[in-house]
Design an enzyme around this catalytic site. Structure first.
Site, PDB file in Angstrom:
ATOM      1  N   ASN A   1       0.879  -1.170   0.000  1.00 29.68           N
ATOM      2  CA  ASN A   1       0.000   0.000   0.000  1.00 29.68           C
ATOM      3  C   ASN A   1       0.912   1.213   0.000  1.00 29.68           C
ATOM      4  O   ASN A   1       1.490   1.567   1.032  1.00 29.68           O
ATOM      5  CB  ASN A   1      -0.900  -0.025   1.236  1.00 29.68           C
ATOM      6  CG  ASN A   1      -1.746   1.235   1.360  1.00 29.68           C
ATOM      7  OD1 ASN A   1      -1.771   2.064   0.453  1.00 29.68           O
ATOM      8  ND2 ASN A   1      -2.433   1.379   2.482  1.00 29.68           N
ATOM      9  N   TRP A   2       1.022   1.828  -1.168  1.00 28.82           N
ATOM     10  CA  TRP A   2       1.936   2.980  -1.280  1.00 28.82           C
ATOM     11  C   TRP A   2       1.415   4.206  -0.547  1.00 28.82           C
ATOM     12  O   TRP A   2       2.139   5.171  -0.357  1.00 28.82           O
ATOM     13  CB  TRP A   2       2.154   3.343  -2.759  1.00 28.82           C
ATOM     14  CG  TRP A   2       2.937   2.334  -3.540  1.00 28.82           C
ATOM     15  CD1 TRP A   2       3.526   1.195  -3.071  1.00 28.82           C
ATOM     16  CD2 TRP A   2       3.225   2.388  -4.947  1.00 28.82           C
ATOM     17  NE1 TRP A   2       4.164   0.538  -4.095  1.00 28.82           N
ATOM     18  CE2 TRP A   2       3.995   1.247  -5.261  1.00 28.82           C
ATOM     19  CE3 TRP A   2       2.916   3.278  -5.975  1.00 28.82           C
ATOM     20  CZ2 TRP A   2       4.457   0.978  -6.562  1.00 28.82           C
ATOM     21  CZ3 TRP A   2       3.366   3.019  -7.260  1.00 28.82           C
ATOM     22  CH2 TRP A   2       4.132   1.875  -7.549  1.00 28.82           C
ATOM     23  N   LYS A   3       0.135   4.188  -0.207  1.00 28.08           N
ATOM     24  CA  LYS A   3      -0.510   5.370   0.391  1.00 28.08           C
ATOM     25  C   LYS A   3      -0.275   6.578  -0.519  1.00 28.08           C
ATOM     26  O   LYS A   3      -0.156   6.397  -1.725  1.00 28.08           O
ATOM     27  CB  LYS A   3      -0.019   5.592   1.828  1.00 28.08           C
ATOM     28  CG  LYS A   3      -0.178   4.310   2.655  1.00 28.08           C
ATOM     29  CD  LYS A   3      -0.058   4.499   4.139  1.00 28.08           C
ATOM     30  CE  LYS A   3      -0.261   3.164   4.845  1.00 28.08           C
ATOM     31  NZ  LYS A   3      -0.233   3.268   6.297  1.00 28.08           N
TER      32      LYS A   3
ATOM     33  N   HIS B   1      -9.635   1.203   4.899  1.00 28.42           N
ATOM     34  CA  HIS B   1      -8.359   1.410   5.603  1.00 28.42           C
ATOM     35  C   HIS B   1      -8.602   2.365   6.775  1.00 28.42           C
ATOM     36  O   HIS B   1      -9.407   3.295   6.668  1.00 28.42           O
ATOM     37  CB  HIS B   1      -7.311   1.977   4.646  1.00 28.42           C
ATOM     38  CG  HIS B   1      -5.929   1.941   5.221  1.00 28.42           C
ATOM     39  ND1 HIS B   1      -5.503   2.856   6.154  1.00 28.42           N
ATOM     40  CD2 HIS B   1      -4.907   1.081   5.028  1.00 28.42           C
ATOM     41  CE1 HIS B   1      -4.251   2.554   6.498  1.00 28.42           C
ATOM     42  NE2 HIS B   1      -3.869   1.480   5.844  1.00 28.42           N
TER      43      HIS B   1
ATOM     44  N   GLU C   1      -7.033   4.778   7.823  1.00 25.34           N
ATOM     45  CA  GLU C   1      -6.802   6.196   7.506  1.00 25.34           C
ATOM     46  C   GLU C   1      -8.033   6.802   6.834  1.00 25.34           C
ATOM     47  O   GLU C   1      -8.310   7.993   6.987  1.00 25.34           O
ATOM     48  CB  GLU C   1      -5.541   6.335   6.631  1.00 25.34           C
ATOM     49  CG  GLU C   1      -4.281   6.103   7.466  1.00 25.34           C
ATOM     50  CD  GLU C   1      -3.114   5.499   6.710  1.00 25.34           C
ATOM     51  OE1 GLU C   1      -3.110   5.531   5.470  1.00 25.34           O
ATOM     52  OE2 GLU C   1      -2.197   4.975   7.372  1.00 25.34           O
TER      53      GLU C   1
ATOM     54  N   GLU D   1      -5.442  -4.833  10.533  1.00 21.26           N
ATOM     55  CA  GLU D   1      -4.447  -3.788  10.727  1.00 21.26           C
ATOM     56  C   GLU D   1      -4.734  -3.052  12.029  1.00 21.26           C
ATOM     57  O   GLU D   1      -5.540  -2.111  12.046  1.00 21.26           O
ATOM     58  CB  GLU D   1      -4.485  -2.789   9.561  1.00 21.26           C
ATOM     59  CG  GLU D   1      -4.141  -3.401   8.211  1.00 21.26           C
ATOM     60  CD  GLU D   1      -3.559  -2.356   7.260  1.00 21.26           C
ATOM     61  OE1 GLU D   1      -2.525  -2.657   6.655  1.00 21.26           O
ATOM     62  OE2 GLU D   1      -4.103  -1.256   7.145  1.00 21.26           O
TER      63      GLU D   1
ATOM     64  N   GLY E   1       2.423   2.404  10.778  1.00 18.58           N
ATOM     65  CA  GLY E   1       3.377   3.492  10.623  1.00 18.58           C
ATOM     66  C   GLY E   1       4.072   3.895  11.910  1.00 18.58           C
ATOM     67  O   GLY E   1       4.709   4.939  11.978  1.00 18.58           O
TER      68      GLY E   1
ATOM     69  N   SER F   1       3.312  -2.063  10.334  1.00 17.70           N
ATOM     70  CA  SER F   1       4.760  -2.157  10.557  1.00 17.70           C
ATOM     71  C   SER F   1       5.324  -3.540  10.241  1.00 17.70           C
ATOM     72  O   SER F   1       6.280  -3.979  10.882  1.00 17.70           O
ATOM     73  CB  SER F   1       5.115  -1.727  11.979  1.00 17.70           C
ATOM     74  OG  SER F   1       4.723  -0.370  12.198  1.00 17.70           O
TER      75      SER F   1
ATOM     76  N   GLY G   1       2.819  -1.139   4.231  1.00 17.93           N
ATOM     77  CA  GLY G   1       2.911   0.280   3.922  1.00 17.93           C
ATOM     78  C   GLY G   1       4.345   0.675   3.623  1.00 17.93           C
ATOM     79  O   GLY G   1       4.877   0.414   2.545  1.00 17.93           O
ATOM     80  N   GLY G   2       4.985   1.285   4.593  1.00 17.67           N
ATOM     81  CA  GLY G   2       6.331   1.841   4.427  1.00 17.67           C
ATOM     82  C   GLY G   2       7.325   0.927   3.719  1.00 17.67           C
ATOM     83  O   GLY G   2       8.040   1.360   2.798  1.00 17.67           O
TER      84      GLY G   2
HETATM   85  P1  13P Z   1       2.962   0.422   7.645  1.00 21.81           P
HETATM   86  O1  13P Z   1       3.461  -0.876   7.063  1.00 21.81           O
HETATM   87  O2  13P Z   1       3.690   1.613   7.114  1.00 21.81           O
HETATM   88  O3  13P Z   1       2.838   0.370   9.116  1.00 21.81           O
HETATM   89  O4  13P Z   1       1.459   0.594   7.072  1.00 21.81           O
HETATM   90  C1  13P Z   1       0.589  -0.456   7.189  1.00 21.81           C
HETATM   91  C2  13P Z   1      -0.625  -0.123   6.421  1.00 21.81           C
HETATM   92  O5  13P Z   1      -1.380   0.742   6.795  1.00 21.81           O
HETATM   93  C3  13P Z   1      -0.877  -0.861   5.178  1.00 21.81           C
HETATM   94  O6  13P Z   1      -2.134  -0.607   4.678  1.00 21.81           O
END
Ligand code: 13P
Length: 247
Positions: free
Chosen positions: A9-11, A94, A96, A165, A171, A209, A230-231
């Site tokens: 997930n590049w966000k 998600h 967010e 999640e 994050g 994470s 994510g990251g």
């Molecule tokens: P991180 O891997 O950056 O914690 O993000 C997880 C995430 O929200 C994937 O959708």
């Protein structure tokens, strides 16, 4: 046995140049992956991704989809539009989006429904906040979030992917321990089994994470069928290590 799924997930990250460089490195190192791999890019880059992914084993995903099929919904992107760009997955619900865009369980369920109707696999995210965990409400919260999607999607439910999640792990560098994650995954599996005879084939991903160092132990848990990253999905070597751990 079902193949694991590793989805990035590049966000809200990337640019034409950065995406090209990342995909080049990723595709060069990918070979024939032993799991399914997808990258969920910002919508404006899905056309670029469609070109870059041609002939590769990597699948494209979107980070959201409209809860409506078509019409006067300025700024929204429908599931059939995503299909035009060979999008195979769409993240829905998600944390967010639940948090910053006030998405309710009902909205998330409608989004999953729209995705399924267009032949796109929704990756339905569920997860508790730190406060909810401390209040011993984790099970209650994730079950409520998943129940809305089960209720709206009936017999199609075996076509979804679920992502657990925990909000406090996203994050933050704080990962749920493999035991903590497995415990919640088992609860979700039980709930899916009660809803569908084909629940065993539903993949339940862990996200929060997950990184090159902790992926293998998380993915070794019996009910963890992949990861939503994510990251670490923005760094090709890290993402490749996670993919290898899922093979
Ligand atoms: P991180 O891997 O950056 O914690 O993000 C997880 C995430 O929200 C994937 O959708």
């Amino acid at each position: 046995m079902k193949k694991k799924l590793i989805a990035g997930n590049w966000k809200m990250n990337g640019s034409l140049a950065a995406n090209q460089a990342l995909m080049q490195e990723l595709l060069a190192g990918l070979g024939a992956p032993g799991c399914e791999v997808a990258v969920c890019a910002p919508a404006v880059y899905l056309a670029q991704l469609q070109e870059l992914l041609k002939g590769s084993a990597l699948l494209a995903g979107a980070q959201d989809v409209s809860a409506h099929a078509a019409g006067a919904f300025t700024g929204e992107i429908s599931a059939p539009m995503l299909r035009d760009f060979d999008v195979r997955f769409a993240i829905v619900g998600h944390s967010e989006r639940r948090q910053y865009h006030n998405e309710t369980d009902a909205t998330v369920a409608a989004k999953a429904q729209q995705a399924l109707a267009a032949g796109i696999t929704p990756i339905v995210c569920v997860g508790e906040t730190l406060q909810e965990r401390e209040d011993d409400k984790t099970e209650e919260v994730v079950k409520r979030q998943l129940a809305a999607v089960i209720h709206a999607n009936g017999h199609c439910i075996s076509e979804i992917v679920v992502a657990y999640e925990p909000v406090w792990a996203i994050g933050t560098g704080k990962t749920a321990s493999p035991e903590q994650a497995q415990q919640v995954h088992a609860v979700l599996r039980k709930q899916l089994k009660a809803a569908s005879a084909s629940a065993d084939r539903i993949r339940i991903l862990y996200g929060g994470s997950m990184n090159a160092a902790n992926a293998a132990t998380l993915l070794a848990q019996p009910d963890i069928d992949g990861g939503l990253i994510g990251g670490a999905s923005l760094k090709a070597p890290d993402f490749l290590t996670i993919i290898a751990a899922a093979a």
